[in-house]
Design an enzyme around this catalytic site. Structure first.
Site, mmCIF file in Angstrom:
data_model
loop_
_atom_site.group_PDB
_atom_site.id
_atom_site.type_symbol
_atom_site.label_atom_id
_atom_site.label_comp_id
_atom_site.label_asym_id
_atom_site.label_seq_id
_atom_site.Cartn_x
_atom_site.Cartn_y
_atom_site.Cartn_z
ATOM 1 N N LEU A 284 51.716 23.472 45.345
ATOM 2 C CA LEU A 284 53.120 23.819 45.079
ATOM 3 C C LEU A 284 54.013 22.611 45.347
ATOM 4 O O LEU A 284 54.647 22.071 44.447
ATOM 5 C CB LEU A 284 53.516 25.014 45.956
ATOM 6 C CG LEU A 284 55.008 25.304 46.137
ATOM 7 C CD1 LEU A 284 55.658 25.637 44.804
ATOM 8 C CD2 LEU A 284 55.216 26.402 47.163
ATOM 9 N N ASP A 285 54.066 22.218 46.602
ATOM 10 C CA ASP A 285 54.836 21.053 47.037
ATOM 11 C C ASP A 285 54.010 20.360 48.115
ATOM 12 O O ASP A 285 54.013 20.810 49.259
ATOM 13 C CB ASP A 285 56.185 21.514 47.603
ATOM 14 C CG ASP A 285 56.958 20.395 48.292
ATOM 15 O OD1 ASP A 285 56.599 19.223 48.126
ATOM 16 O OD2 ASP A 285 57.918 20.714 49.024
#
Length: 376
Positions: free
Chosen positions: A118-119
């Site tokens: 995701l990040d």
């Protein structure tokens, strides 16, 4: 070709189930077999207790090792992959030790793919999309001043007084609060010792506009090159950071004071206390908000400004965080097997042939995903 998926923690399962469901030959390795059984026992019985020697005996040339284990394991597993002529995939940041394996992997034609969660991960895809769109626009000019921001946060879907909830004891979250950050603000390098020293406000262009608290994290500057900014571009702002619910800093004030001076034992005790008081309930939905923005200005006037914005929350499919971390890992595994990713150490792809279909897939995982053109 076998996929050796290591780790069945909370953020690993949807992507693993996806690969098994697609019919791939998948062997699952976990430190406790009971958790692996709970995660995918209805789909496969190819479950093994994770041990490096046992894994080494099974990995064959052309296989893919996926590490969803703690980051301490990644480099050892990547080195094992190279020694066996296998590929490697993880969702974590590329460490200096991982990067040092680039030449060895490249010479053997092997992919060591990281930062595909995701990040980091989806945020990279969004950044690559925006930079490519800006480059191809009529507004593009070498003399424009550019401002780039990327903010991501895991949040409770139903806010609590503490403005945050936990799925596990948050020792890592607390230690991260001690980490310095480096970014660019108003054309100058900004070095911050603690997140609460650089707290700001961010107005997210969601369908119902919402304001969040944000702060820079880690070292943003290496991503200027990673996102293919030209060395000659004038960078006004460049920040990658964390997004939190309004009121977070006030609710966490006592935590900040403790974190500043606590030893490991005190941090562990604090983490257990925070988990007991602010844990997600069973089937309680989480939420993930991600906003990546690029603004180009000429003589102080905006000439190009777009934001890639995502809002996702837990539903019948399970937690938003798990979907958004592990499904991009599965996409990366497929891309490696299809030889769509060049050999060596790499992060989330920048090739539009992968970026765009991957973002389309993200659109099926999130409840809201769109590019906002602020000047349209």
């Amino acid at each position: 070709m076998t996929i050796h998926w290591c780790g069945t923690g909370l953020s690993a399962v949807p992507g693993l189930r996806r690969l098994i469901g697609e019919g791939h030959e998948v062997t699952v390795w976990n430190r406790t077999l009971d958790k692996a059984e709970d995660a995918v026992g209805d789909l496969t019985q190819r479950l093994h207790e994770f041990e490096m020697e046992a894994l080494s005996a099974e990995v064959q040339q052309g296989d893919v090792i996926v590490s969803m284990l703690p980051a301490d394991f990644h480099v050892s597993l990547a080195e094992l992959a190279i020694s066996k002529g296998a590929h490697f995939v993880s969702s974590s940041y590329i460490s200096p030790e991982m990067r040092s394996l680039h030449a060895r992997a490249q010479l053997k034609g092997l992919c060591l793919v990281n930062e595909v969660g995701l990040d980091p991960g989806i945020d990279h895809l969004m950044a690559h999309h925006l930079v490519a769109s800006y480059r191809s626009s009529d507004a593009y000019a070498a003399g424009n001043a550019l401002s780039f921001t990327s903010y991501c946060g895991g949040l409770p879907k139903h806010p609590n007084a503490f403005r945050y909830k936990f799925s596990w004891a948050p020792v890592g979250v607390l230690k991260a609060l001690r980490s310095p950050s480096r970014s660019i603000r108003q054309f100058s390098e900004l070095n911050v010792a603690r997140p609460w020293d650089a707290l700001g406000r961010y107005d997210a262009p969601l369908p119902t506009p919402e304001t969040f608290e944000v702060y820079p994290n880690r070292d943003s500057l290496p991503f200027i090159e990673e996102y293919h900014f030209d060395p000659t571009w004038k960078i006004k702002d460049f920040v990658r950071g964390t997004l939190r619910l309004n009121g977070w800093a006030e609710a966490w004030a006592d935590v900040f004071r403790t974190v500043e001076t606590a030893d490991d034992a005190e941090l562990t005790a604090l983490a257990q206390s925070l988990l007991a008081e602010n844990a997600y309930g069973e089937d309680e939905p989480d939420r993930v908000v991600l906003c990546v923005s690029l603004l180009a200005e000429h003589e102080g006037r905006a000439v190009w400004h777009q934001t890639y914005v995502m809002d996702a929350w837990g539903d019948a499919r399970g937690s938003a965080m798990a979907r958004l971390v592990s499904n991009p890992v599965a996409l990366a595994v497929n891309a490696v097997m299809l030889r769509q990713i060049p050999p060596g150490v790499s992060a989330a792809p920048s090739d539009p042939k992968l970026v765009e279909p991957w973002l389309e897939e993200v659109g099926t995982l999130a409840q809201h995903l769109m590019v906002v053109d602020h000047l349209a």
